[in-house]
Design a protein around this motif. Sequence first.
Motif, PDB file in Angstrom:
ATOM      1  N   ALA A  28       0.872  -1.102  -0.044  1.00 22.99           N
ATOM      2  CA  ALA A  28       0.051   0.159   0.022  1.00 22.99           C
ATOM      3  C   ALA A  28       0.783   1.329   0.143  1.00 22.99           C
ATOM      4  CB  ALA A  28      -0.992   0.009   1.158  1.00 22.99           C
ATOM      5  N   VAL A  29       2.103   1.195   0.816  1.00 21.73           N
ATOM      6  CA  VAL A  29       2.715   2.677   0.603  1.00 21.73           C
ATOM      7  C   VAL A  29       3.641   2.684  -0.429  1.00 21.73           C
ATOM      8  CG1 VAL A  29       5.071   3.244   1.782  1.00 21.73           C
ATOM      9  CG2 VAL A  29       3.146   2.122   3.101  1.00 21.73           C
ATOM     10  N   ALA A  30       4.080   1.374  -1.132  1.00 24.87           N
ATOM     11  CA  ALA A  30       4.585   1.751  -2.399  1.00 24.87           C
ATOM     12  C   ALA A  30       3.737   2.041  -3.425  1.00 24.87           C
ATOM     13  CB  ALA A  30       5.290   0.160  -2.717  1.00 24.87           C
ATOM     14  N   GLU A  31       2.548   1.515  -3.505  1.00 23.20           N
ATOM     15  CA  GLU A  31       1.432   1.991  -4.670  1.00 23.20           C
ATOM     16  C   GLU A  31       1.306   3.414  -4.560  1.00 23.20           C
ATOM     17  OE1 GLU A  31      -1.442  -1.110  -4.484  1.00 23.20           O
ATOM     18  OE2 GLU A  31      -0.434  -2.186  -5.751  1.00 23.20           O
ATOM     19  N   ALA A  32       1.116   3.990  -3.118  1.00 25.48           N
ATOM     20  CA  ALA A  32       0.629   5.235  -2.931  1.00 25.48           C
ATOM     21  C   ALA A  32       2.021   6.287  -3.384  1.00 25.48           C
ATOM     22  CB  ALA A  32       0.673   5.512  -1.197  1.00 25.48           C
ATOM     23  N   LEU A  33       3.000   5.765  -3.167  1.00 24.70           N
ATOM     24  CA  LEU A  33       4.344   6.571  -3.709  1.00 24.70           C
ATOM     25  C   LEU A  33       4.366   6.355  -5.065  1.00 24.70           C
ATOM     26  CD1 LEU A  33       6.862   5.434  -0.959  1.00 24.70           C
ATOM     27  CD2 LEU A  33       5.999   7.683  -1.305  1.00 24.70           C
ATOM     28  N   LEU A  34       4.183   5.389  -5.633  1.00 22.31           N
ATOM     29  CA  LEU A  34       4.444   5.236  -7.231  1.00 22.31           C
ATOM     30  C   LEU A  34       2.973   6.271  -7.769  1.00 22.31           C
ATOM     31  CD1 LEU A  34       5.226   1.485  -7.621  1.00 22.31           C
ATOM     32  CD2 LEU A  34       6.525   3.501  -8.409  1.00 22.31           C
ATOM     33  N   ALA A  35       1.804   6.241  -7.082  1.00 22.02           N
ATOM     34  CA  ALA A  35       0.788   6.953  -7.715  1.00 22.02           C
ATOM     35  C   ALA A  35       1.151   8.663  -7.549  1.00 22.02           C
ATOM     36  CB  ALA A  35      -0.386   6.715  -6.767  1.00 22.02           C
ATOM     37  N   ARG A  36       2.028   8.944  -6.685  1.00 21.30           N
ATOM     38  CA  ARG A  36       2.312  10.382  -6.483  1.00 21.30           C
ATOM     39  C   ARG A  36       3.737  10.649  -7.265  1.00 21.30           C
ATOM     40  NH1 ARG A  36       0.829  13.314  -0.825  1.00 21.30           N
ATOM     41  NH2 ARG A  36      -1.278  12.696  -0.839  1.00 21.30           N
ATOM     42  N   ALA A  37       4.122   9.656  -8.065  1.00 23.76           N
ATOM     43  CA  ALA A  37       5.525  10.030  -8.687  1.00 23.76           C
ATOM     44  C   ALA A  37       5.298  10.704 -10.053  1.00 23.76           C
ATOM     45  CB  ALA A  37       6.245   8.461  -8.887  1.00 23.76           C
ATOM     46  N   GLU A  38       4.793  12.018  -9.761  1.00 24.41           N
ATOM     47  CA  GLU A  38       4.601  12.528 -11.184  1.00 24.41           C
ATOM     48  C   GLU A  38       6.272  12.854 -12.047  1.00 24.41           C
ATOM     49  OE1 GLU A  38       2.508  16.096 -10.832  1.00 24.41           O
ATOM     50  OE2 GLU A  38       1.161  15.331  -9.330  1.00 24.41           O
ATOM     51  N   GLY A  39       6.182  12.692 -13.060  1.00 26.24           N
ATOM     52  CA  GLY A  39       7.608  12.792 -13.923  1.00 26.24           C
ATOM     53  C   GLY A  39       8.464  11.950 -13.705  1.00 26.24           C
ATOM     54  N   VAL A  40       8.217  10.656 -13.015  1.00 27.43           N
ATOM     55  CA  VAL A  40       9.327   9.600 -12.727  1.00 27.43           C
ATOM     56  C   VAL A  40       8.894   8.693 -13.983  1.00 27.43           C
ATOM     57  CG1 VAL A  40       9.973   7.741 -11.100  1.00 27.43           C
ATOM     58  CG2 VAL A  40       9.350   9.858 -10.168  1.00 27.43           C
ATOM     59  N   THR A  41      10.256   8.292 -14.639  1.00 25.19           N
ATOM     60  CA  THR A  41      10.164   7.419 -15.803  1.00 25.19           C
ATOM     61  C   THR A  41      10.703   6.035 -15.283  1.00 25.19           C
ATOM     62  OG1 THR A  41      12.113   8.077 -16.500  1.00 25.19           O
ATOM     63  CG2 THR A  41      10.108   9.183 -17.391  1.00 25.19           C
ATOM     64  N   ARG A  42      11.405   5.988 -14.309  1.00 21.31           N
ATOM     65  CA  ARG A  42      12.124   4.871 -13.533  1.00 21.31           C
ATOM     66  C   ARG A  42      12.560   4.902 -12.318  1.00 21.31           C
ATOM     67  NH1 ARG A  42      18.048   2.244 -14.895  1.00 21.31           N
ATOM     68  NH2 ARG A  42      18.770   4.497 -14.363  1.00 21.31           N
ATOM     69  N   VAL A  43      12.298   3.615 -11.430  1.00 22.74           N
ATOM     70  CA  VAL A  43      12.549   3.423 -10.170  1.00 22.74           C
ATOM     71  C   VAL A  43      13.453   2.207 -10.082  1.00 22.74           C
ATOM     72  CG1 VAL A  43      11.642   2.977  -7.867  1.00 22.74           C
ATOM     73  CG2 VAL A  43      10.143   4.124  -9.467  1.00 22.74           C
ATOM     74  N   THR A  44      14.476   2.551  -9.368  1.00 24.83           N
ATOM     75  CA  THR A  44      15.670   1.734  -9.314  1.00 24.83           C
ATOM     76  C   THR A  44      15.691   1.183  -7.870  1.00 24.83           C
ATOM     77  OG1 THR A  44      17.591   2.998  -8.982  1.00 24.83           O
ATOM     78  CG2 THR A  44      17.053   2.152 -11.268  1.00 24.83           C
ATOM     79  N   ALA A  45      16.087  -0.013  -7.454  1.00 27.18           N
ATOM     80  CA  ALA A  45      16.413  -0.400  -6.110  1.00 27.18           C
ATOM     81  C   ALA A  45      17.359  -1.850  -6.289  1.00 27.18           C
ATOM     82  CB  ALA A  45      14.934  -0.814  -5.402  1.00 27.18           C
ATOM     83  N   SER A  46      17.824  -2.169  -5.160  1.00 25.56           N
ATOM     84  CA  SER A  46      18.572  -3.443  -5.115  1.00 25.56           C
ATOM     85  C   SER A  46      17.979  -4.238  -4.074  1.00 25.56           C
ATOM     86  CB  SER A  46      19.849  -3.130  -4.566  1.00 25.56           C
ATOM     87  OG  SER A  46      20.282  -2.541  -3.208  1.00 25.56           O
ATOM     88  N   VAL A  47      18.264  -5.608  -4.348  1.00 21.65           N
ATOM     89  CA  VAL A  47      17.431  -6.944  -3.585  1.00 21.65           C
ATOM     90  C   VAL A  47      18.759  -7.555  -3.080  1.00 21.65           C
ATOM     91  CG1 VAL A  47      16.118  -8.392  -3.262  1.00 21.65           C
ATOM     92  CG2 VAL A  47      15.288  -6.654  -4.371  1.00 21.65           C
ATOM     93  N   PRO A  48      18.768  -8.142  -1.918  1.00 19.94           N
ATOM     94  CA  PRO A  48      20.177  -9.160  -1.771  1.00 19.94           C
ATOM     95  C   PRO A  48      19.722 -10.064  -2.468  1.00 19.94           C
ATOM     96  CG  PRO A  48      19.237  -7.971   0.476  1.00 19.94           C
ATOM     97  CD  PRO A  48      18.386  -7.561  -0.802  1.00 19.94           C
TER      98      PRO A  48
END
Length: 190
Positions: A113-133
């Motif tokens: 829910a938090v991730a989706e809320a952040l993505l919903a407000r991500a105006e102008g964002v074309t790419r999200v990067t992260a890392s996973v062990p």
Amino acid sequence: MTDPWMIDVPGGRVVLREPVPGDEDGLLAVFEECEDWFVAATGLPSAPGDVQSLFYALPEGAGPDDKVLLVVERDGAVVGLVDTVRDHPEPGAVAVGLFLLAPRARGLGAGRAVAEALLARAEGVTRVTASVPPGWEPGEHFARRLGFTLGEPSAVGAEVGNRRAGPREVAVRRAELRLDGDEAAGPGGR
């Protein structure tokens, strides 16, 4: 973000807000509870300096105004933290250094829910990067459910996403989510 967000999650609500000085004890507790992630990611449990370093650690080329730290709070207690850097590694991208929920808050839908809320407000964002062990199933599963593509494990360089690699960190698995105009509304809009 200056005003807290109330986000509906299964079984209630969480608050997503900027950290305040009084959050240090709560963040220390979350870091201690998240030993599974720290050991998987860095080879070591967290230390008190890990919380303090969040407030000033930036990847090369990023400025202090690009850093966004958000506390996840449920029922008045800190249960997580999101650490991102805007416009990194290029304009329009967001690098996630940490998306951490205490085990007591995992598996209840709050992270999604938090991730989706952040993505919903991500105006102008074309790419999200992260890392996973590599091999850390909870993180891999979470990233895939959000639509991230996971790369093969690779050797760690000087930085991992928007954070410094740990002393025993030998590999990282890159996660990437590409967004276009329709997808910027969040994973549910695909």
